[in-house]
Enzyme design. Sequence first.
Site, short mmCIF file in Angstrom:
data_model
loop_
_atom_site.label_atom_id
_atom_site.label_comp_id
_atom_site.label_asym_id
_atom_site.label_seq_id
_atom_site.Cartn_x
_atom_site.Cartn_y
_atom_site.Cartn_z
N LYS A 9 0.86 -1.24 0.13
CA LYS A 9 0.06 -0.44 -0.19
C LYS A 9 0.36 0.95 0.24
O LYS A 9 1.58 1.63 0.87
CB LYS A 9 -1.10 -0.28 1.80
CG LYS A 9 -1.36 -0.89 1.03
CD LYS A 9 -2.96 -1.02 2.52
CE LYS A 9 -3.73 -1.78 2.37
NZ LYS A 9 -4.92 -1.83 1.86
N ARG A 49 -10.43 -11.44 2.58
CA ARG A 49 -11.10 -12.76 1.67
C ARG A 49 -10.69 -13.63 1.96
O ARG A 49 -11.21 -14.55 1.78
CB ARG A 49 -11.30 -12.02 0.67
CG ARG A 49 -10.69 -11.97 -1.18
CD ARG A 49 -10.96 -11.34 -2.05
NE ARG A 49 -11.22 -9.69 -1.80
CZ ARG A 49 -11.33 -8.85 -2.72
NH1 ARG A 49 -11.81 -9.41 -4.09
NH2 ARG A 49 -11.40 -7.58 -2.67
N1 BES Z 1 -8.02 -3.61 4.30
C1 BES Z 1 -8.45 -3.38 3.39
C2 BES Z 1 -9.14 -2.32 3.33
C3 BES Z 1 -9.38 -0.92 3.51
C4 BES Z 1 -9.34 -0.22 2.86
C5 BES Z 1 -10.16 -1.20 4.62
C6 BES Z 1 -9.44 0.78 3.73
C7 BES Z 1 -9.99 0.43 6.03
C8 BES Z 1 -9.86 1.02 4.95
C9 BES Z 1 -8.34 -4.18 2.12
O1 BES Z 1 -7.31 -5.27 2.81
C10 BES Z 1 -7.57 -3.71 1.11
O2 BES Z 1 -6.42 -3.79 1.13
N2 BES Z 1 -8.57 -4.10 -0.44
C11 BES Z 1 -8.35 -3.78 -1.41
C12 BES Z 1 -8.84 -4.65 -2.04
C13 BES Z 1 -8.44 -4.11 -3.83
C14 BES Z 1 -6.84 -4.72 -4.30
C15 BES Z 1 -9.18 -5.63 -4.45
C16 BES Z 1 -8.84 -2.09 -1.38
O3 BES Z 1 -10.35 -1.87 -1.42
O4 BES Z 1 -7.70 -1.58 -2.09
ZN ZN Z 2 -5.55 -5.71 2.39
#
Ligand code: BES
Ligand code: ZN
Length: 529
Positions: free
Chosen positions: A303, A377
């Site tokens: 990230k 997931r």
């Molecule tokens: N933990 C994150 C989602 C999240 C984002 C929670 C902001 C709280 C605040 C999750 O694991 C994630 O990173 N999801 C990705 C999925 C994508 C790679 C398909 C996302 O939402 O960008």
């Molecule tokens: Zn994530």
Amino acid sequence: MVAPMNRFRTKCQSILTNHLRYCLTRELSTYRVLNKGVVLGVYQPKNKNEDLILDKATQFYNDKTGGKVGQLLKVAGKDLKKGGCRILYDVVPGFDSVAVCCIGKQGTSYNENECYDEGLENIRAAVAAGVRNLRSVGENDVMVDPCGNAEAAAEGSYLGLYEYDELKDKEKRKKTVKLSCLTEHLSGSSSVQKVWSQGQIKADGQNWARKLMEMPSNKLTPRLFVEEVQRKFNNRPNVTVTVRDKAWIQSENMNAFLAVSQGSSEEPYFLHIEYKHPDSNMSSPVAIVGKGITFDTGGISIKPSAGMDLMRADMGGAACTVGSVYSLDRLNSPVHVHAFIPLCENMPGGRAIKPGDVVTARNGKTIQIDNTDAEGRLILADALNYCESIKPQLILDMATLTGAIDVALGSGAAGAYATSTNTWEMLQKAGSTTGDRLWRMPLFNHYTKQVTVSQLADVNNIGAHARSGGSCTAAAFLKEFVTNKNWVHLDIAGVMSNKDEVPYLNKGMAGRPTRTVVEFVQLLGKSQS
Ligand code: BES
Ligand code: ZN
Ligand code: ZN
């Protein structure tokens, strides 16, 4: 000329005397060690320029003080708006200060557009403003007007005061305030006290979830999360906590869960908590599953660093799960619940999973991990499949799963994906009572098609059109691992933290939707008794 000068002098003297009296009172109150305050409710006037309407408790103290409260409010209460508050000193004997808070229009109830009971939300917000203001003027013993609903008043009070500041210098921490329900104006008080303590328990469950979410990831690793839970449920006769280690996870073939954990040097854990009331109304238990990523760096699909610290709350699903079980137990709810929590970190270590890797989940399906940041997931796939072993009547999972749900709904509501409309209606009802709302989202085959195309495996973990409908494709992915007819998935990433949207929560991690889940499980239990 002399007469006006005298009048002016007298006026000045009176202002000065009042000011000195005020200072002296404040000064004395610090020595008196009374530090007692009371929160009293008022309604907005029906027409502009009319006086505020005193509620039952406020009227009681107004009568007791010979109309002093109402008199002072004629000036001090001008322009007092819903959710606002004014502090009065030395008005009601026995209290150093009074916080008069405005609970909106009298008779406010369910608001169809807002999908919640606005009257209850008004009480929570107003009372929270009252107790916070009293704390800020130094009171440490505060009585709260139940304002017609002691549960909402208790929720607003306890939620409104909570702040995670235990890592700060003692001087900088907020002082503790003892809260209690004001009942002097009521003839029978024991039932009101009981309702108040139910509100307190619900707020305590949410506050525990807020604490766990806010805690930095070095102070709340998977292991430390387990220890916190063990400590909290120690000596609770209706609660059983079972801690599973990595060897057990391996023996259960939870390879999707293990794959996420392998980039970190912290060991993964799988928590299983059972709460069973001896007089449970339920013929089969409810399963609650919570995403427990104690820190989400994204892994190799790392990230951006801005805002990454918030990912300490990526165990929000797990936190709200244990918070809900805590409240149900303390409420002595006649229900039967099993909670399942996969706990690990998502780190880009030398052994981390890489984009394109394929793993075989517990249910035998192969998953192509196209993005290691879509890890929630993966751990849930195995937890959802495992939870079916207790043959639950219903499965509810909570996960800070996608940024996409935040884009869609923001912090207005958590996204709810339900296979049963009956269940959805019960969830919606629960949210309308607690004010912590849910909004139904689709589980169309349209999205399933996008996660069941993969170059190498049965499913892929990001969906063919990764950027579009991200929360819906994540839900569709989870659906591939559930066989139970009654399943609800709550994507809680959008409601994870609070800036200023929910007036009775301070800035920080929100612990939402703990109270809604508690309410829902209670409604479900009642519907079966
Ligand atoms: N933990 C994150 C989602 C999240 C984002 C929670 C902001 C709280 C605040 C999750 O694991 C994630 O990173 N999801 C990705 C999925 C994508 C790679 C398909 C996302 O939402 O960008
Ligand atoms: Zn994530
Ligand atoms: Zn995550």
